[in-house]
Design an enzyme around this catalytic site. Structure first.
Site, PDB file in Angstrom:
ATOM      1  N   ASP A 251      -3.473   1.771   9.657  1.00 57.30           N
ATOM      2  CA  ASP A 251      -2.467   2.691   9.123  1.00 57.30           C
ATOM      3  C   ASP A 251      -1.787   3.445  10.253  1.00 57.30           C
ATOM      4  OD1 ASP A 251      -2.691   2.529   6.173  1.00 57.30           O
ATOM      5  OD2 ASP A 251      -4.785   3.044   6.598  1.00 57.30           O
TER       6      ASP A 251
ATOM      7  N   MET B 114       1.530   0.958  -3.053  1.00 54.22           N
ATOM      8  CA  MET B 114       0.756   2.168  -2.761  1.00 54.22           C
ATOM      9  C   MET B 114       0.280   2.788  -4.079  1.00 54.22           C
ATOM     10  SD  MET B 114       0.400   2.506   0.435  1.00 54.22           S
ATOM     11  CE  MET B 114      -0.488   4.068   0.309  1.00 54.22           C
TER      12      MET B 114
ATOM     13  N   SER C 134      -9.749  -0.018   5.662  1.00 57.01           N
ATOM     14  CA  SER C 134      -8.793   0.786   6.418  1.00 57.01           C
ATOM     15  C   SER C 134      -9.499   1.565   7.525  1.00 57.01           C
ATOM     16  CB  SER C 134      -8.080   1.775   5.501  1.00 57.01           C
ATOM     17  OG  SER C 134      -7.389   2.713   6.297  1.00 57.01           O
TER      18      SER C 134
ATOM     19  N   HIS D 191      -0.065  -1.562   8.577  1.00 57.71           N
ATOM     20  CA  HIS D 191       0.731  -0.840   7.573  1.00 57.71           C
ATOM     21  C   HIS D 191       1.482   0.286   8.279  1.00 57.71           C
ATOM     22  CE1 HIS D 191       0.473   1.962   3.762  1.00 57.71           C
ATOM     23  NE2 HIS D 191       1.710   1.612   4.032  1.00 57.71           N
TER      24      HIS D 191
ATOM     25  N   MET E  55       0.995   6.131  11.260  1.00 53.13           N
ATOM     26  CA  MET E  55       1.760   7.239  10.658  1.00 53.13           C
ATOM     27  C   MET E  55       2.458   8.026  11.747  1.00 53.13           C
ATOM     28  SD  MET E  55      -1.130   8.671   8.089  1.00 53.13           S
ATOM     29  CE  MET E  55      -2.013   7.592   6.960  1.00 53.13           C
TER      30      MET E  55
ATOM     31  N   MET F  28       3.741   3.372   8.373  1.00 52.04           N
ATOM     32  CA  MET F  28       4.320   4.486   7.608  1.00 52.04           C
ATOM     33  C   MET F  28       5.152   5.297   8.583  1.00 52.04           C
ATOM     34  SD  MET F  28       0.925   5.240   5.376  1.00 52.04           S
ATOM     35  CE  MET F  28      -0.053   4.278   6.526  1.00 52.04           C
TER      36      MET F  28
ATOM     37  N   HIS G 150      -7.336  -3.292   8.037  1.00 55.86           N
ATOM     38  CA  HIS G 150      -6.104  -2.554   7.710  1.00 55.86           C
ATOM     39  C   HIS G 150      -5.903  -1.406   8.701  1.00 55.86           C
ATOM     40  CE1 HIS G 150      -2.995  -1.354   4.755  1.00 55.86           C
ATOM     41  NE2 HIS G 150      -3.357  -0.103   4.989  1.00 55.86           N
TER      42      HIS G 150
ATOM     43  N   ASP H 250      -3.265  -0.258  -2.122  1.00 57.77           N
ATOM     44  CA  ASP H 250      -3.786   0.646  -1.092  1.00 57.77           C
ATOM     45  C   ASP H 250      -3.827   2.074  -1.615  1.00 57.77           C
ATOM     46  OD1 ASP H 250      -4.373   1.971   1.273  1.00 57.77           O
ATOM     47  OD2 ASP H 250      -2.531   1.368   2.311  1.00 57.77           O
TER      48      ASP H 250
HETATM   49  C1  DX5 Z   1      -2.907   6.043   3.049  1.00 51.15           C
HETATM   50  C2  DX5 Z   1      -3.254   4.763   3.743  1.00 51.15           C
HETATM   51  C3  DX5 Z   1      -4.473   4.108   3.228  1.00 51.15           C
HETATM   52  C4  DX5 Z   1      -5.734   4.907   3.322  1.00 51.15           C
HETATM   53  C5  DX5 Z   1      -6.540   4.535   2.112  1.00 51.15           C
HETATM   54  O1  DX5 Z   1      -1.631   6.435   3.413  1.00 51.15           O
HETATM   55  O2  DX5 Z   1      -2.196   3.829   3.625  1.00 51.15           O
HETATM   56  O3  DX5 Z   1      -4.650   2.813   3.805  1.00 51.15           O
HETATM   57  O4  DX5 Z   1      -6.479   4.675   4.473  1.00 51.15           O
HETATM   58  O5  DX5 Z   1      -7.637   5.363   2.043  1.00 51.15           O
HETATM   59  P1  DX5 Z   1      -8.607   5.401   0.785  1.00 51.15           P
HETATM   60  O6  DX5 Z   1      -9.112   4.016   0.558  1.00 51.15           O
HETATM   61  O7  DX5 Z   1      -9.647   6.369   1.190  1.00 51.15           O
HETATM   62  O8  DX5 Z   1      -7.770   5.894  -0.390  1.00 51.15           O
HETATM   63 ZN    ZN Z   2      -2.575   1.762   4.335  1.00 50.56          ZN
END
Ligand code: DX5
Ligand code: ZN
Length: 223
Positions: free
Chosen positions: A39, A141, A12, A70, A41, A72, A37, A179
């Site tokens: 993320d 998740m 990620s 991903h 947000m 969010m 990956h 994840d």
């Molecule tokens: C959290 C993200 C993850 C995050 C995971 O909302 O979707 O992808 O980066 O981080 P770690 O591996 O540190 O838990």
């Molecule tokens: Zn993620």
């Protein structure tokens, strides 16, 4: 291993050093990880804001790896096509983030990317069952979405096993990705539970040798 499926690690980029984004992306590009990956947000679906299209484009330009995006964000249907244009090979949206799951699936599919749907820790796997025949991947998740570096929520592996059973009973070909709080310490058990793809942010980027951490996750055994 109880199954002989392929193992994939998807580091990620949320945990990368954004001051050295190209360097960190090229490190992943050289590594044994097959996916990257991303993320996204929006500060509404989750209490944090990360990055959007220009950053995805910059990362895509620095690697040949499969771009695992991903989302969010609320109302993902408004943006999924632009994420495909910006380089996404797979677009995963949250089941809880839209009233138009079918519309989202159709838009992603028509844009030429793979379709993923994610569920938060409190959402039961049964909620996703009706969509399984239409999608390529379920993202489970194992932390509350929004932040890297949280602890793995116990019980998430049981959700994966239940989902794997559901997929197999229906004879479908749907990948399971997990994840949050994943590292070499639980990687073996998670592959064993039925995961195909492990996302890892802090475990990879905070490791003294990130490429070695990726290999350790890929080689992890159950114990
Ligand atoms: C959290 C993200 C993850 C995050 C995971 O909302 O979707 O992808 O980066 O981080 P770690 O591996 O540190 O838990
Ligand atoms: Zn993620």
């Amino acid at each position: 291993m109880s199954n002989n499926k392929k193992r994939i690690v998807s580091p990620s980029m949320l945990s990368a050093d954004f001051g050295h984004l190209e360097r960190d992306t090229r490190m992943i590009d050289r590594s044994a990880a097959e996916w990257v990956h991303i993320d996204v947000m929006d500060g509404v679906f989750v209490p944090n804001i990360s990055f959007g299209f220009p950053v995805l484009k910059a990362i895509t330009a620095a690697t040949q790896k499969f771009m695992d995006v991903h989302l969010m964000i609320v109302e993902p249907e408004k943006y999924v096509e632009r994420f495909v244009q910006a380089g996404a090979d797979l677009v995963t949206f949250h089941l809880e983030a839209t009233k138009d799951v079918q519309g989202c699936i159709d838009l992603i599919r028509r844009s030429g990317a793979k379709v993923g749907v994610s569920i938060k820790p409190a959402t039961p796997v049964e909620a996703i069952e009706e969509w399984l025949p239409q999608i390529d991947l379920v993202l489970v998740m194992s932390v509350e979405p929004g932040f890297g570096g949280q602890s793995f929520i116990e019980g998430s592996a049981e959700k994966v096993s239940a989902l794997r059973g559901m997929i197999e009973r229906r004879g479908l070909d749907v990948l399971i990705e997990i994840d949050g709080g994943v590292s070499r310490h639980n990687a073996g058990a998670l592959y064993e539970a039925g995961c195909d793809v492990l996302v890892a942010g802090s475990a990879v980027f905070k490791a003294p040798d990130p490429e070695e951490e990726i290999l350790a996750m890929l080689d992890a055994s159950t114990n």
